[in-house]
Design a protein around this motif. Sequence first.
Motif, PDB file in Angstrom:
ATOM      1  N   SER A  64       0.943  -1.348  -0.095  1.00  0.00           N
ATOM      2  CA  SER A  64      -0.210  -0.046  -0.362  1.00  0.00           C
ATOM      3  C   SER A  64       0.585   0.959   0.009  1.00  0.00           C
ATOM      4  CB  SER A  64      -0.949  -0.142   1.576  1.00  0.00           C
ATOM      5  OG  SER A  64      -0.355  -0.383   2.070  1.00  0.00           O
ATOM      6  N   ILE A  65       2.206   0.921   0.688  1.00  0.00           N
ATOM      7  CA  ILE A  65       3.416   2.467   0.756  1.00  0.00           C
ATOM      8  C   ILE A  65       3.698   2.498  -0.713  1.00  0.00           C
ATOM      9  CG2 ILE A  65       5.273   3.369   1.524  1.00  0.00           C
ATOM     10  CD1 ILE A  65       3.460   2.784   4.041  1.00  0.00           C
ATOM     11  N   THR A 103       0.012  12.093 -10.166  1.00  0.00           N
ATOM     12  CA  THR A 103      -0.556  13.536 -10.092  1.00  0.00           C
ATOM     13  C   THR A 103       0.995  14.706 -10.172  1.00  0.00           C
ATOM     14  OG1 THR A 103      -0.110  13.501  -7.195  1.00  0.00           O
ATOM     15  CG2 THR A 103      -2.323  12.298  -8.831  1.00  0.00           C
ATOM     16  N   SER A 104       2.210  13.759 -10.195  1.00  0.00           N
ATOM     17  CA  SER A 104       2.747  15.223  -9.880  1.00  0.00           C
ATOM     18  C   SER A 104       2.909  15.318 -11.250  1.00  0.00           C
ATOM     19  CB  SER A 104       4.485  14.860  -8.938  1.00  0.00           C
ATOM     20  OG  SER A 104       4.098  14.350  -7.733  1.00  0.00           O
ATOM     21  N   ARG A 109       7.300  15.661  -0.595  1.00  0.00           N
ATOM     22  CA  ARG A 109       5.796  15.676  -0.349  1.00  0.00           C
ATOM     23  C   ARG A 109       5.857  14.075   0.607  1.00  0.00           C
ATOM     24  NH1 ARG A 109       1.684  15.892  -5.155  1.00  0.00           N
ATOM     25  NH2 ARG A 109       0.535  15.240  -3.380  1.00  0.00           N
ATOM     26  N   LYS A 110       5.065  13.908   1.236  1.00  0.00           N
ATOM     27  CA  LYS A 110       5.047  13.257   2.327  1.00  0.00           C
ATOM     28  C   LYS A 110       3.982  11.876   1.888  1.00  0.00           C
ATOM     29  CE  LYS A 110       5.581  14.325   6.489  1.00  0.00           C
ATOM     30  NZ  LYS A 110       5.389  14.321   8.564  1.00  0.00           N
ATOM     31  N   VAL A 111       5.287  10.758   2.112  1.00  0.00           N
ATOM     32  CA  VAL A 111       4.125   9.166   1.239  1.00  0.00           C
ATOM     33  C   VAL A 111       2.610   9.028   1.945  1.00  0.00           C
ATOM     34  CG1 VAL A 111       3.865   7.266   0.521  1.00  0.00           C
ATOM     35  CG2 VAL A 111       6.267   8.279   0.757  1.00  0.00           C
ATOM     36  N   ASN A 135       0.548   6.688  -6.908  1.00  0.00           N
ATOM     37  CA  ASN A 135      -0.721   7.872  -6.972  1.00  0.00           C
ATOM     38  C   ASN A 135       0.178   8.984  -7.254  1.00  0.00           C
ATOM     39  OD1 ASN A 135      -2.155   5.762  -6.974  1.00  0.00           O
ATOM     40  ND2 ASN A 135      -2.336   6.050  -4.867  1.00  0.00           N
ATOM     41  N   ILE A 136       1.312   9.830  -5.796  1.00  0.00           N
ATOM     42  CA  ILE A 136       1.843  10.674  -6.257  1.00  0.00           C
ATOM     43  C   ILE A 136       2.693  11.280  -6.887  1.00  0.00           C
ATOM     44  CG2 ILE A 136       3.608  12.483  -4.689  1.00  0.00           C
ATOM     45  CD1 ILE A 136       2.437  11.115  -2.045  1.00  0.00           C
ATOM     46  N   LEU A 186       9.519   9.463   5.978  1.00  0.00           N
ATOM     47  CA  LEU A 186       8.708   8.528   4.500  1.00  0.00           C
ATOM     48  C   LEU A 186       8.324   8.743   3.137  1.00  0.00           C
ATOM     49  CD1 LEU A 186       8.379   4.673   3.653  1.00  0.00           C
ATOM     50  CD2 LEU A 186       5.902   5.232   4.639  1.00  0.00           C
ATOM     51  N   GLU A 187       8.952  10.030   2.734  1.00  0.00           N
ATOM     52  CA  GLU A 187       9.362  10.868   1.855  1.00  0.00           C
ATOM     53  C   GLU A 187       9.577  11.026   0.513  1.00  0.00           C
ATOM     54  OE1 GLU A 187      10.295  13.965   5.728  1.00  0.00           O
ATOM     55  OE2 GLU A 187      11.794  13.730   3.676  1.00  0.00           O
ATOM     56  N   ILE A 188       8.960  10.991  -1.071  1.00  0.00           N
ATOM     57  CA  ILE A 188       9.060  11.366  -1.833  1.00  0.00           C
ATOM     58  C   ILE A 188       9.913  12.313  -1.979  1.00  0.00           C
ATOM     59  CG2 ILE A 188       8.730  11.084  -4.264  1.00  0.00           C
ATOM     60  CD1 ILE A 188       6.120   9.645  -3.828  1.00  0.00           C
ATOM     61  N   GLU A 247       1.057   4.272  -3.101  1.00  0.00           N
ATOM     62  CA  GLU A 247       1.178   5.508  -2.523  1.00  0.00           C
ATOM     63  C   GLU A 247       1.763   6.114  -3.965  1.00  0.00           C
ATOM     64  OE1 GLU A 247      -1.304   7.127  -0.697  1.00  0.00           O
ATOM     65  OE2 GLU A 247      -2.010   6.100  -0.222  1.00  0.00           O
ATOM     66  N   ILE A 248       2.982   5.738  -3.110  1.00  0.00           N
ATOM     67  CA  ILE A 248       4.063   6.483  -4.010  1.00  0.00           C
ATOM     68  C   ILE A 248       3.692   6.817  -5.543  1.00  0.00           C
ATOM     69  CG2 ILE A 248       6.322   6.065  -4.682  1.00  0.00           C
ATOM     70  CD1 ILE A 248       6.689   4.732  -1.674  1.00  0.00           C
TER      71      ILE A 248
END
Lengths: 113, 217
Positions: free
Chosen positions: A5-6, A16-17, B8-10, A12-13, A104-106, A9-10
């Motif tokens: 799931s992490i 959208t970026s 951005r935070k995950v 998805n971000i 936990l950041e992109i 999320e990555i």
Amino acid sequence: MHELSIAQEIINIVKTSLPDGHQKVKNVKIRVGKLSGVLSDSLKFCFESIIYQTELEGALLVIEEIPVQIKCNECNSISIIDNPFFQCKNCQSFDVQLISGKELEITEIELED
Amino acid sequence: MPVITIERKVLEKNDVIANQNREKFKSKNLFVMNFVSSPGSGKTSLVEKTIEFSRGKFKIGVIEGDVQTNLDAERVNKFNVPVVQIVTNGGCHLEANLVRDAYKNLENEDFDVLIIENVGNLVCPSSYDLGEDIKVVILSTTEGDDKPLKYPAMFRNASVLIINKIDLLPYLDCNIEEMKKNALSINQQLKIFEVSCKTGEGLSEWIEWIQKNVGKS
């Protein structure tokens, strides 16, 4: 256990970026703290599995692992700890605050030329 | 090479919803506890005993999280308190949106303390903020005194440690002093209660502590 799931999320971000008409994604850079509860190898595997046969296929997940860093409330020293004991390496106090390790950041998306 | 810097935070989506939950709970003057532990440590027993021992002192509502079945909600339902079950269908932890949706079923009920019983797992739930005031980690004596060292993130993020099943200590090799020392070496601020949900020992102190926090959030 929750790396799938992490990874989702990555993705998805990242999606959208991206600007319209973007080039192929080469690298996705993330920062993972050692206390984030995420296993880097497992996260890479999940990321590659999800992007297989999608527009992101071939993108690499580049992981910067962030050590657990604590600041002592008694002597103000900063220590990096690699065992589970939250203890100041200078004065041995357990009265410490966490200053890094939960990240936990992109951070960056690198596109092909 | 073109680079997009994003920083951005995950888990930002979860964190946004968790903060909305927190605001909502605050507006209702609720004290919210997220119960976390490995499977079988006695989370549901602690929920039951907390309800039983708090009668006449404060009122409790419960959100139960499980991978499958609503057996836990049925157990809690016998105590005539508002309860709602979340079934994650394989998901190893609760997320803020699940708690938001579950709470909608409790919104019109009258209670002071919300207990969210997370899925039994000492790893993943530590990464997901649900909007709670505190995390309560439950550890039973049968699990061994070295367990805190094996799951430091969870013990670091918790505010309270409940050591359950102390009635079994005479039959086990578990050294409770060592267990407490290990937990405190990870998190010096941990408030520790030693209880037995079987015999009721230690539960009055736990209830008194909750009562001090009711209405304060």
